[in-house]
Design a protein around this motif. Structure first.
Motif, PDB file in Angstrom:
ATOM      1  N   UNK A  33      38.783 -15.575   3.182  1.00  0.00           N
ATOM      2  CA  UNK A  33      39.807 -15.829   2.174  1.00  0.00           C
ATOM      3  C   UNK A  33      40.654 -17.029   2.591  1.00  0.00           C
ATOM      4  N   UNK A  34      41.116 -17.813   1.600  1.00  0.00           N
ATOM      5  CA  UNK A  34      41.970 -18.950   1.954  1.00  0.00           C
ATOM      6  C   UNK A  34      43.275 -18.476   2.577  1.00  0.00           C
ATOM      7  N   UNK A  35      43.712 -19.202   3.573  1.00  0.00           N
ATOM      8  CA  UNK A  35      44.954 -18.829   4.261  1.00  0.00           C
ATOM      9  C   UNK A  35      46.157 -19.070   3.359  1.00  0.00           C
ATOM     10  N   UNK A  36      47.149 -18.218   3.534  1.00  0.00           N
ATOM     11  CA  UNK A  36      48.377 -18.367   2.751  1.00  0.00           C
ATOM     12  C   UNK A  36      49.065 -19.665   3.132  1.00  0.00           C
ATOM     13  N   UNK A  37      49.296 -20.507   2.141  1.00  0.00           N
ATOM     14  CA  UNK A  37      49.874 -21.813   2.419  1.00  0.00           C
ATOM     15  C   UNK A  37      51.369 -21.713   2.705  1.00  0.00           C
ATOM     16  N   UNK A  38      51.816 -22.361   3.780  1.00  0.00           N
ATOM     17  CA  UNK A  38      53.232 -22.429   4.098  1.00  0.00           C
ATOM     18  C   UNK A  38      53.831 -23.686   3.494  1.00  0.00           C
ATOM     19  N   UNK A  39      54.853 -24.172   4.121  1.00  0.00           N
ATOM     20  CA  UNK A  39      55.515 -25.387   3.663  1.00  0.00           C
ATOM     21  C   UNK A  39      54.686 -26.574   4.123  1.00  0.00           C
ATOM     22  N   UNK A  40      54.238 -27.373   3.175  1.00  0.00           N
ATOM     23  CA  UNK A  40      53.430 -28.539   3.490  1.00  0.00           C
ATOM     24  C   UNK A  40      54.272 -29.799   3.347  1.00  0.00           C
ATOM     25  N   UNK A  41      53.621 -30.944   3.576  1.00  0.00           N
ATOM     26  CA  UNK A  41      54.360 -32.208   3.460  1.00  0.00           C
ATOM     27  C   UNK A  41      54.798 -32.464   2.029  1.00  0.00           C
ATOM     28  N   UNK A  42      54.102 -31.842   1.070  1.00  0.00           N
ATOM     29  CA  UNK A  42      54.510 -32.024  -0.327  1.00  0.00           C
ATOM     30  C   UNK A  42      55.873 -31.400  -0.577  1.00  0.00           C
ATOM     31  N   UNK A  43      56.062 -30.165  -0.094  1.00  0.00           N
ATOM     32  CA  UNK A  43      57.366 -29.525  -0.262  1.00  0.00           C
ATOM     33  C   UNK A  43      58.457 -30.255   0.534  1.00  0.00           C
TER      34      UNK A  43
END
Length: 354
Positions: A33-43
């Motif tokens: 399953x895809x990992x839960x995304x945290x805060x990325x450079x976009x945010x």
């Protein structure tokens, strides 16, 4: 004697290790399953832009904007001020959300493509093993048919050819011979087996070029025997069998290919000598993996290259003869045979349609 002070630490370490092993999930590779995304450079960029905009509006409206007092339209000015603050922030976060969704879709697409490739590879390996057994059985029966037809042709040719060196019986006393009638026909000696064979029909020719479907395809083997009695058709069938056997070694099977159909007029142009872009619709094979494998084999394997060019020449000559008497329907039927598909594939590799 073991130190009792060390026992609790060992037990605690072991327990911790077991707990870590139980809490660590098993990796499933491309199926995970895809990992839960945290805060990325976009945010991070969106937050920075939001803060900059808030600070800028605060500085402008507090320190730089003129005092409006109780002038008419002060309420409308307040609404415009609120919109000037909120709308850019909303646009920033809408753009950030769209970028993140696009990245997630791209990553999901890559994972899905990897999973499809893995499934295709595993299923292809299983099918290749089954098809190899079927192909070996068919090849063995084809070889038996070819050997039988050749023995029959040799025997017929030996019977029809006069043996000049054969010992003649010793002369005996002359006996009275009945007078032969004047109208008795002369026996034709030296007649070849191919001269006595019936002309090969278009139906048998196309069925032979498609080869028997299974080892129990009696109609297919019957058509193949008839085609092998015709010199031109036999040469094409043998050349086609050679290239199909070589292609199957790389897992390329004509039944898996679904080429684009060309009109009979284009096939007739090819039979009349047209080449290049004029007959490009004949190269209707679009399977990239088959084209890549065949191209690589053509460059690296001289035996395969010679067999492919020999097959293309035989197909060119034989089809030119077939086209003169064939109808459009018969040409369309031939274009759907395994031999015609091999011609489309190898013709693209050889640059026939370029």
């Amino acid at each position: 004697m073991a130190d009792p002070n060390q026992a609790p630490s060992v037990t605690r370490d072991g327990g911790a290790s077991s707990s870590n092993a139980r809490s660590r999930p098993t990796s499933l590779g491309v199926y995970d399953r895809p990992r839960a995304g945290g805060i990325t450079e976009i945010e991070v960029i969106a937050i920075a832009l939001s803060l900059l905009w808030l600070i800028g509006t605060l500085v402008f409206f507090v320190f730089l904007a003129p005092d409006s007092g109780e002038e008419p339209g002060a309420g409308l000015r307040g609404v415009m001020t609120l919109l000037a603050v909120i709308l850019p922030l909303g646009m920033i976060w809408v753009a950030a959300t769209a970028l993140r969704a696009s990245r997630m879709m791209r990553e999901e697409s890559q994972r899905l493509q990897a999973a499809i490739d893995a499934i295709r590879h595993s299923s292809g390996s299983q099918l290749q093993g089954n098809r190899n057994a079927v192909d070996q059985n068919l090849s063995r029966k084809l070889d038996e048919v070819i050997a039988t037809v050749r023995k029959t042709e040799n025997a017929l040719a030996a019977l029809s050819t006069p043996h000049e060196d054969a010992p003649r019986p010793a002369p005996t006393a002359p006996a009275a011979q009945p007078a032969a009638p004047e109208d008795q026909p002369t026996l034709a000696l030296g007649t070849e087996a191919s001269d006595r064979a019936a002309p090969l029909s278009a139906e048998d020719f196309t069925r032979a070029l498609n080869f028997p479907e299974t080892a129990e395809d009696e109609a297919g083997f019957t058509a193949l025997r008839r085609a092998l009695k015709d010199r031109s058709a036999a040469q094409l069938v043998q050349a086609a069998q050679d290239v199909l056997t070589l292609l199957s070694q790389d897992g390329i099977y004509m039944d898996d290919l679904r080429p684009d159909r060309a009109r009979p007029e284009v096939w007739r142009q090819f039979a009349n000598g047209a080449r290049g872009r004029t007959i490009a619709p004949l190269g209707g094979i679009r399977d990239r993996s088959s084209l890549a494998l065949a191209n690589a084999r053509m460059r690296q394997d001289p035996i395969f290259r010679d067999a492919a060019h020999h097959f293309l020449r035989r197909f060119d000559r034989t089809f030119a003869e077939f086209e003169k008497q064939a109808t459009d329907e018969e040409i369309s039927t031939l274009a759907d045979t395994r031999t015609a598909r091999a011609f489309m594939l190898l013709g693209r590799c050889a640059g026939t349609f370029d």
